[in-house]
Scaffold this active site. Structure first.
Site, PDB file in Angstrom:
ATOM      1  N   HIS A 191      61.016  50.767  76.067  1.00  0.00           N
ATOM      2  CA  HIS A 191      61.113  49.306  75.998  1.00  0.00           C
ATOM      3  C   HIS A 191      60.840  48.729  74.618  1.00  0.00           C
ATOM      4  O   HIS A 191      60.946  47.517  74.432  1.00  0.00           O
ATOM      5  CB  HIS A 191      60.136  48.670  76.990  1.00  0.00           C
TER       6      HIS A 191
HETATM    7  C1  UD1 Z   1      55.566  42.878  74.956  1.00  0.00           C
HETATM    8  C2  UD1 Z   1      54.783  43.252  73.701  1.00  0.00           C
HETATM    9  C3  UD1 Z   1      54.772  44.762  73.544  1.00  0.00           C
HETATM   10  C4  UD1 Z   1      54.274  45.446  74.793  1.00  0.00           C
HETATM   11  C5  UD1 Z   1      55.052  44.970  76.020  1.00  0.00           C
HETATM   12  C6  UD1 Z   1      54.419  45.539  77.262  1.00  0.00           C
HETATM   13  C7  UD1 Z   1      54.836  41.668  71.804  1.00  0.00           C
HETATM   14  C8  UD1 Z   1      55.415  41.384  70.474  1.00  0.00           C
HETATM   15  N1  UD1 Z   1      55.386  42.672  72.501  1.00  0.00           N
HETATM   16  O1  UD1 Z   1      56.906  43.292  74.765  1.00  0.00           O
HETATM   17  O2  UD1 Z   1      53.916  45.114  72.468  1.00  0.00           O
HETATM   18  O3  UD1 Z   1      54.453  46.840  74.655  1.00  0.00           O
HETATM   19  O4  UD1 Z   1      55.000  43.534  76.090  1.00  0.00           O
HETATM   20  O5  UD1 Z   1      55.330  45.641  78.304  1.00  0.00           O
HETATM   21  O6  UD1 Z   1      53.920  40.997  72.225  1.00  0.00           O
HETATM   22  N2  UD1 Z   1      60.931  39.483  80.290  1.00  0.00           N
HETATM   23  C9  UD1 Z   1      61.128  39.267  81.645  1.00  0.00           C
HETATM   24  N3  UD1 Z   1      60.031  39.054  82.422  1.00  0.00           N
HETATM   25  C10 UD1 Z   1      58.776  39.000  81.922  1.00  0.00           C
HETATM   26  C11 UD1 Z   1      58.594  39.200  80.553  1.00  0.00           C
HETATM   27  C12 UD1 Z   1      59.677  39.440  79.755  1.00  0.00           C
HETATM   28  O7  UD1 Z   1      62.239  39.307  82.146  1.00  0.00           O
HETATM   29  O8  UD1 Z   1      57.841  38.804  82.695  1.00  0.00           O
HETATM   30  C13 UD1 Z   1      62.099  39.784  79.444  1.00  0.00           C
HETATM   31  C14 UD1 Z   1      62.668  38.556  78.757  1.00  0.00           C
HETATM   32  O9  UD1 Z   1      64.050  38.748  78.674  1.00  0.00           O
HETATM   33  C15 UD1 Z   1      62.061  38.650  77.364  1.00  0.00           C
HETATM   34  C16 UD1 Z   1      61.958  40.145  77.146  1.00  0.00           C
HETATM   35  O10 UD1 Z   1      61.679  40.690  78.429  1.00  0.00           O
HETATM   36  O11 UD1 Z   1      62.844  38.013  76.405  1.00  0.00           O
HETATM   37  C17 UD1 Z   1      60.875  40.545  76.164  1.00  0.00           C
HETATM   38  O12 UD1 Z   1      59.623  40.014  76.538  1.00  0.00           O
HETATM   39  P1  UD1 Z   1      58.463  39.807  75.437  1.00  0.00           P
HETATM   40  O13 UD1 Z   1      57.245  39.283  76.090  1.00  0.00           O
HETATM   41  O14 UD1 Z   1      58.985  39.044  74.273  1.00  0.00           O
HETATM   42  O15 UD1 Z   1      58.194  41.232  74.881  1.00  0.00           O
HETATM   43  P2  UD1 Z   1      58.085  42.653  75.585  1.00  0.00           P
HETATM   44  O16 UD1 Z   1      59.307  43.434  75.237  1.00  0.00           O
HETATM   45  O17 UD1 Z   1      57.731  42.493  77.017  1.00  0.00           O
HETATM   46  N1  UDP Z   2      53.208  50.787  83.848  1.00  0.00           N
HETATM   47  C1  UDP Z   2      53.315  50.444  85.200  1.00  0.00           C
HETATM   48  N2  UDP Z   2      54.561  50.442  85.780  1.00  0.00           N
HETATM   49  C2  UDP Z   2      55.689  50.762  85.107  1.00  0.00           C
HETATM   50  C3  UDP Z   2      55.574  51.107  83.731  1.00  0.00           C
HETATM   51  C4  UDP Z   2      54.315  51.100  83.136  1.00  0.00           C
HETATM   52  O1  UDP Z   2      52.317  50.164  85.861  1.00  0.00           O
HETATM   53  O2  UDP Z   2      56.770  50.742  85.696  1.00  0.00           O
HETATM   54  C5  UDP Z   2      51.886  50.751  83.204  1.00  0.00           C
HETATM   55  C6  UDP Z   2      51.456  52.056  82.572  1.00  0.00           C
HETATM   56  O3  UDP Z   2      50.733  52.854  83.484  1.00  0.00           O
HETATM   57  C7  UDP Z   2      50.573  51.580  81.420  1.00  0.00           C
HETATM   58  C8  UDP Z   2      51.173  50.259  81.031  1.00  0.00           C
HETATM   59  O4  UDP Z   2      51.970  49.832  82.135  1.00  0.00           O
HETATM   60  O5  UDP Z   2      49.244  51.350  81.866  1.00  0.00           O
HETATM   61  C9  UDP Z   2      52.026  50.431  79.803  1.00  0.00           C
HETATM   62  O6  UDP Z   2      52.747  49.277  79.579  1.00  0.00           O
HETATM   63  P1  UDP Z   2      53.966  49.206  78.570  1.00  0.00           P
HETATM   64  O7  UDP Z   2      54.567  50.550  78.401  1.00  0.00           O
HETATM   65  O8  UDP Z   2      54.837  48.112  79.062  1.00  0.00           O
HETATM   66  O9  UDP Z   2      53.290  48.678  77.229  1.00  0.00           O
HETATM   67  P2  UDP Z   2      52.630  49.398  75.950  1.00  0.00           P
HETATM   68  O10 UDP Z   2      51.534  50.264  76.418  1.00  0.00           O
HETATM   69  O11 UDP Z   2      53.720  50.133  75.239  1.00  0.00           O
HETATM   70  O12 UDP Z   2      52.168  48.234  75.133  1.00  0.00           O
END
Ligand code: UD1
Ligand code: UDP
Length: 365
Positions: free
Chosen positions: A204
């Site tokens: 992601h």
């Molecule tokens: C964010 C964090 C990343 C973290 C990840 C965990 C930042 C810069 N990035 O990335 O470090 O690893 O969360 O999962 O803070 N969206 C949905 N539903 C939601 C949230 C997001 O559909 O509840 C979609 C939207 O299209 C959005 C995209 O995901 O534009 C990205 O969401 P965003 O919160 O900007 O960043 P993440 O990729 O989730």
């Molecule tokens: N996780 C979860 N369900 C999923 C994918 C991830 O519960 O389908 C949990 C995973 O166990 C970990 C956390 O989400 O604790 C990691 O989140 P993510 O990879 O989105 O973010 P990052 O750690 O890269 O910031």
């Protein structure tokens, strides 16, 4: 004493759960401020329900947006909550935009701020998370690095706050939920999987999935391993990645099964029983290391080098051939490495470092 916790994304909810529990155990007021960065139920409310966390007192509903708009909107909204509530200390975790906004809002009001999971560096400034880590570490009053190596980084950068090595709260969470997941989760049956006979895939990171060529090459690498070993890969897909698949018109190769994001117990069960994880997630690198499961990281750097040093993780990059080579090496591992992220008492150590009184045991005395 009141502790405000600012969180906004899936990994922050999971890694803050042991700290929220520790506040409850000590009888201190814990004010949960949710930025709303994650809002889809399967990235957000499912974790509050499953981990039995109290509902956030504030949900700021900030949602998605450009970095500036998202972080700026959070900053203004969090400031107004802090002005009303005047918490004694603010905690933020990790490296997201919610982490950055929470830390800045606190420090600008003169409220002490603690950074949980401090001192991580990928040294890749193209990652938005790297900027967030550096800024937050340098404004925090308390830095809580998970490992001695992370503490060394903070010392070498002369951060002004105090440094307390605590371990990572994800160890606390895994200790609490691993057996529960084994008992309660029926995900293996639901997905018709045999332990040790499938791969787990997550991808992601913006720098990976927002680049069509990279994203396709990562999927290609995993698909080649699937084909040569005859094991399927399960991909619980993040909404960002799901959107990019459509936008770039990428067809997911055969042998990679895309499923919706999973609740924590189901995901933990898959992580505990997979033959190997392919990921670009920070948390998955840690969790597989803790669970004794080999990991191939599809990135060019990691801020969790401890996982590589103990032999649990291989940083392969995103080229298909390199992913295949890394998988071959990692499939030969037996999972018996030391865990570098502490003993599972990180939350209590953080409470102790903040001198949060144990109101319950004081009453008992
Ligand atoms: C964010 C964090 C990343 C973290 C990840 C965990 C930042 C810069 N990035 O990335 O470090 O690893 O969360 O999962 O803070 N969206 C949905 N539903 C939601 C949230 C997001 O559909 O509840 C979609 C939207 O299209 C959005 C995209 O995901 O534009 C990205 O969401 P965003 O919160 O900007 O960043 P993440 O990729 O989730
Ligand atoms: N996780 C979860 N369900 C999923 C994918 C991830 O519960 O389908 C949990 C995973 O166990 C970990 C956390 O989400 O604790 C990691 O989140 P993510 O990879 O989105 O973010 P990052 O750690 O890269 O910031």
């Amino acid at each position: 004493q009141s502790v405000a916790i600012v969180l906004g994304t899936r990994p922050e909810i999971i890694k803050f759960a042991p700290i929220i529990d520790a506040c409850e155990r000590r009888g201190v007021r814990c004010l949960i401020v949710h930025t709303g960065q994650h809002y889809s139920p399967d990235l957000d409310s499912v974790f509050f329900e499953e981990l039995e966390l109290p509902e956030p007192e504030y949900n700021l509903g900030v949602g998605s947006g450009s970095h500036g708009i998202q972080t700026g909107t959070m900053l203004a909204s969090i400031e107004s909550v802090f002005l009303d509530e005047a918490p004694d200390v603010v905690l933020v975790q990790g490296d997201t935009n919610s982490t950055l906004a929470g830390a800045l809002a606190a420090v600008k009001l003169g409220i002490p701020v603690g950074h949980v999971e401090a001192g991580l560096r990928s040294y890749d400034r193209e990652m938005p998370e790297e900027i967030n880590r550096v800024v937050v570490d340098h404004v925090a009053d308390f830095c809580f690095p998970p490992t001695p190596d992370a503490a060394d980084i903070l010392e070498s950068e002369h951060v002004p706050g105090s440094i307390h090595v605590t371990g990572n709260t994800i160890v606390d969470a895994i200790h609490s939920y691993r057996d529960v997941a084994a008992r309660k989760s029926d995900v293996l049956d639901r997905l018709d999987l045999e332990p040790g006979e499938f791969y787990l895939l997550t991808a992601h990171r913006a720098e990976n999935v927002d680049d069509a060529e990279r994203f396709a090459s990562m999927l290609d690498g995993v698909a080649r391993v699937v084909e040569s070993t005859g094991r399927e890969a399960i991909y619980p897909i993040h909404p960002r990645s799901k959107a990019r698949l459509v936008e770039f018109d990428i067809e997911v190769p055969e042998g990679i099964r895309v499923v919706e994001p999973l609740p924590f117990l189901d995901f933990l069960r898959l992580e505990s029983t997979t033959a190997l994880a392919f990921t670009d997630s920070g948390g998955v690198q840690e969790e597989t290391c803790i669970l004794g499961v080999p990991c191939v990281t599809m990135r060019y750097s990691t801020e969790r080098p401890e996982t590589v040093h103990v032999g649990a993780n291989c940083v392969a990059g995103t080229d298909a051939v390199d992913i295949v080579d890394a998988a071959e090496i990692m499939l030969g591992k037996d999972g018996s490495w030391p865990i570098p992220f502490g003993d599972g008492d990180a939350a209590e150590r953080i409470m102790d470092a903040l001198a949060v009184p144990d109101a319950k045991s004081e009453v008992a005395q």
